[in-house]
Design an enzyme around this catalytic site. Structure first.
Site, short mmCIF file in Angstrom:
data_model
loop_
_atom_site.label_atom_id
_atom_site.label_comp_id
_atom_site.label_asym_id
_atom_site.label_seq_id
_atom_site.Cartn_x
_atom_site.Cartn_y
_atom_site.Cartn_z
N GLY A 128 0.82 -1.19 0.00
CA GLY A 128 0.00 0.00 0.00
C GLY A 128 0.86 1.24 0.00
N GLY A 129 0.25 2.34 0.38
CA GLY A 129 0.94 3.62 0.34
C GLY A 129 2.12 3.70 1.28
N PHE A 130 2.15 2.89 2.31
CA PHE A 130 3.19 3.02 3.32
C PHE A 130 4.21 1.89 3.30
CE2 PHE A 130 -0.37 5.32 5.43
CZ PHE A 130 0.17 6.58 5.24
N TYR A 145 4.97 -2.63 2.62
CA TYR A 145 4.60 -3.98 2.21
C TYR A 145 4.33 -4.85 3.44
CZ TYR A 145 6.91 -2.27 -2.01
OH TYR A 145 7.28 -1.52 -3.09
N ASP A 150 -8.40 5.10 10.09
CA ASP A 150 -8.53 4.45 8.78
C ASP A 150 -9.39 3.21 8.88
OD1 ASP A 150 -8.15 4.24 6.06
OD2 ASP A 150 -6.27 3.12 6.23
#
Length: 652
Positions: free
Chosen positions: A289-291, A293, A404
């Site tokens: 994702g954006g941050f 693995y 989130d």
């Protein structure tokens, strides 16, 4: 010596006085004195007594240094036989009387062996010797007592230290935690271990006196001096750990090598995690994702874990990594994913979570070709995840805001119990500040209106996102439909009128997932609908707390309690135009349209038609059905970011 005649005159008075002394001091001499009382009548022997008396004075000084003769005194005392007078006469009887007459010591030794003297000296001077024998015996007894006490103390210390050493060895060998072998080493040879061994050796060498050992057996009974082992506290500290903080973690007794960040989880080296994940291979990749693995790994103990590896250039970085570790270290709940450990190696930042094997809610609810989820399972997942969030908001101090909440962050085990995951975006809000303004990080379609627009962050933002999850469970729809790019309605806006009708008329037609048919409990459906409607209110302050949602889903509270503060008769609280709000409705609609067009207009969709890679994990797994064109995005400051190789959350 003219002194000889004077004793001759004095003998008559002297006999009465000595007996009194002898009787008062020691019973044994008194027993011997009665027979000689008849002898004092004869004056002739008295001169011999005088001659004999000075000689014994010499034995006085020699008798003092060796304490052994007193030992001989004690055995004769119990013997009432006539032999007793012979033994006491040689050394001790004359001790008190002779200190005044030291000149005669030379003659003492030869005269002492004379056999004629024993009768008279025993008669005339037995009493003073008894006093002297008392003095000697008391001194010796005191010395023996002191020595015995000292020996007792030393021996008890030695015994305690030996036991402690054995116990420490046993504990070290019993350490079962395999993953971090290096940390466990310092425990055994750490400051406590090394000092204790040295201390034991030092004390063990102390008891070198041989004569002391003889008195060893009798003192053992007074073993109560167990209190001297205050040194053992160090091992107790090692066994505890935990605590920490997962006071959690009382259930997890493994060693606490990782106290670096103030909590009792385990630290891992980068090499250990690399081996566990087979070099972070593609085959073990659970998602990205954006941050960063997420890889599946297996520790040397055989335990399966999920390793979250942060991207070097991600917004999270060191600051958010340390915040996440600090937050998760205080959290332990059956409906929250547990942190097992972490790794900080250079620029590398990794978190090690428990592995939840049965994927996530998004996969089971929206996955291509998945069987329809039963209503009872949907309610079970809703209730479990609500309990986890309630714990974060109301039982943690300070409270924790997830930030989130979405279907892909609700993991499912094989019993379909929900576990809320991904605290990478979580923030702590102190009680002193009712809101915290931060970067906007969340998934489009779940963002609360006030949060998406201004970044104002409260626990009520999580409540709104959870309301969206409830709508997914009720309707089976995704939060945003990417196929209808120019339709203004999101799932929340589409559902508002239906929620209003369902709450007033009890009509769930058109709202409930058609794939379920009518196979659901209407009362349970009514409770979930009421909870969803209350959670997605525009006004953050009018949204219920998560603990209220839990009670409502369980049926332990009236649904009217969810409407606290609402004016009676205003059923349009569920609509887009209900009452006064903290966030302007028209502005909300404009922002949602803008965000939606940004999200859907800048993304290209594939046409593979299969549900990509099975699992989602910890908010980092790309999940989505490309044929349906999902488009969930990570948002930061109102800017939609592509997540590459899929999308980091559910959409549509």
């Amino acid at each position: 010596m003219s002194t000889a005649p004077s004793p001759g005159t004095t003998p008559s008075p002297s006999p009465p006085s000595p007996p009194t002394n002898s009787t008062t001091t020691t019973p044994p001499p008194a027993a011997s004195s009665p027979p000689p009382t008849t002898t004092p009548s004869s004056p002739p022997p008295s001169p011999s007594t005088n001659s004999t008396s000075p000689p014994p004075s010499s034995p006085l000084p020699p008798s003092l240094p060796p304490p052994s003769p007193p030992g001989s005194l004690t055995p004769p005392l119990p013997q009432p036989s006539p032999s007793a007078p012979i033994t006491p006469s040689p050394p001790s009887p004359t001790t008190p009387s002779n200190p005044r007459s030291p000149p005669s010591p030379n003659q003492g030794p030869p005269n002492t062996p004379s056999g004629s003297t024993p009768r008279t000296p025993s008669n005339t001077k037995p009493s003073p010797p008894s006093d002297s024998s008392d003095g000697l015996s008391t001194g010796v007894v005191v010395g023996i007592a002191i020595g015995g006490v000292a020996i007792l103390v030393i021996l008890t210390l030695i015994c305690l230290l030996c036991k402690k050493k054995r116990r420490r060895r046993h504990d070290d060998e019993a350490a079962y935690y395999v993953p971090p072998p290096p940390p466990s080493g310092p425990k055994a040879g750490g400051p406590y271990g090394g000092q204790q061994q040295y201390w034991q050796q030092q004390n063990a060498s102390r008891p070198s006196d041989n004569h002391v050992v003889t008195s060893l057996p009798p003192p053992k009974p007074p073993s109560p001096p167990r209190k001297p082992p205050p040194p053992p506290p160090p091992p107790a500290f090692m066994s505890s750990s935990g605590g920490s903080d997962y006071s959690d973690l009382p259930v997890l007794p493994p060693p606490s090598p990782g106290l670096v960040l103030g909590f009792s989880k385990s630290t891992f080296t980068y090499e250990e995690l690399s081996r566990a994940t087979n070099g972070f291979s593609e085959a073990n990749l659970l998602g990205q994702g954006g941050f960063g693995y997420v890889h599946k790994g297996i520790l040397p103990s055989g335990k399966e874990v999920a390793v979250k590896q942060l991207k070097a250039g991600s917004g999270q970085g060191e600051r958010e990594f340390q915040a996440e570790v600090e937050i998760i270290s205080r959290v332990h709940h059956r409906h929250l994913v547990s942190l097992i450990g972490y790794c900080m190696a250079g620029v590398q930042r990794l978190l090690v979570y428990e592995f939840v094997p049965n994927n996530n809610l998004e996969f089971h609810l929206h996955g291509k070709g998945r069987p329809t989820m039963e209503w009872s399972t949907r309610l079970k997942i809703a209730l479990g995840s609500a309990k986890g969030l309630s714990y974060l908001h109301e039982d943690c101090n300070p409270k924790i805001i997830h930030r989130d909440i979405k279907a892909s962050n609700i993991l499912i085990d094989f019993k379909f119990e929900a576990k809320v995951a991904d605290f990478g975006l979580a923030k702590i809000a102190s009680d002193t500040n009712t809101h915290v303004s931060t970067r906007v990080m969340g998934t489009f379609g779940y963002l609360a209106p006030e949060y998406a627009a201004s970044g104002k962050l409260t626990e009520k933002s999580d409540v709104f996102s959870f309301g969206v999850v409830l709508l997914e469970l009720i309707t089976g729809r995704r939060p945003v439909d990417a196929n209808n790019v120019y339709v203004d309605d999101s799932l929340v806006d589409w559902a508002r009128p239906l929620l209003n009708r369902a709450s007033e008329e009890g009509d769930f037609e058109g709202l409930a997932d058609s794939k379920m048919g009518n196979e659901y409990d209407r009362e349970e459906m009514a409770r979930m609908v009421a909870c969803a409607a209350a959670c997605v209110r525009h006004s953050a302050r009018r949204r219920p707390r998560m603990s209220q949602i839990v009670r409502a889903l369980e049926g332990n509270v009236s649904l009217s309690d969810l409407n606290e503060g609402m004016r009676p008769g205003h059923s349009n609280v569920y609509s887009s135009y209900g009452g006064s709000t903290d966030y302007d409705t028209s502005q909300y609609n404009d922002d949602m349209i803008k965000f939606r067009k940004m999200a859907l207009g800048t993304q290209e969709y594939g046409t593979t038609g299969e549900y990509s890679n099975p699992t989602s994990d910890y908010g980092l797994y790309p999940s989505g059905s490309s044929s349906e064109g999902q488009a969930t995005r990570e948002m930061e400051m109102g800017k939609i970011k592509k997540t590459g190789q899929g999308y980091s959350g559910p959409s549509l």
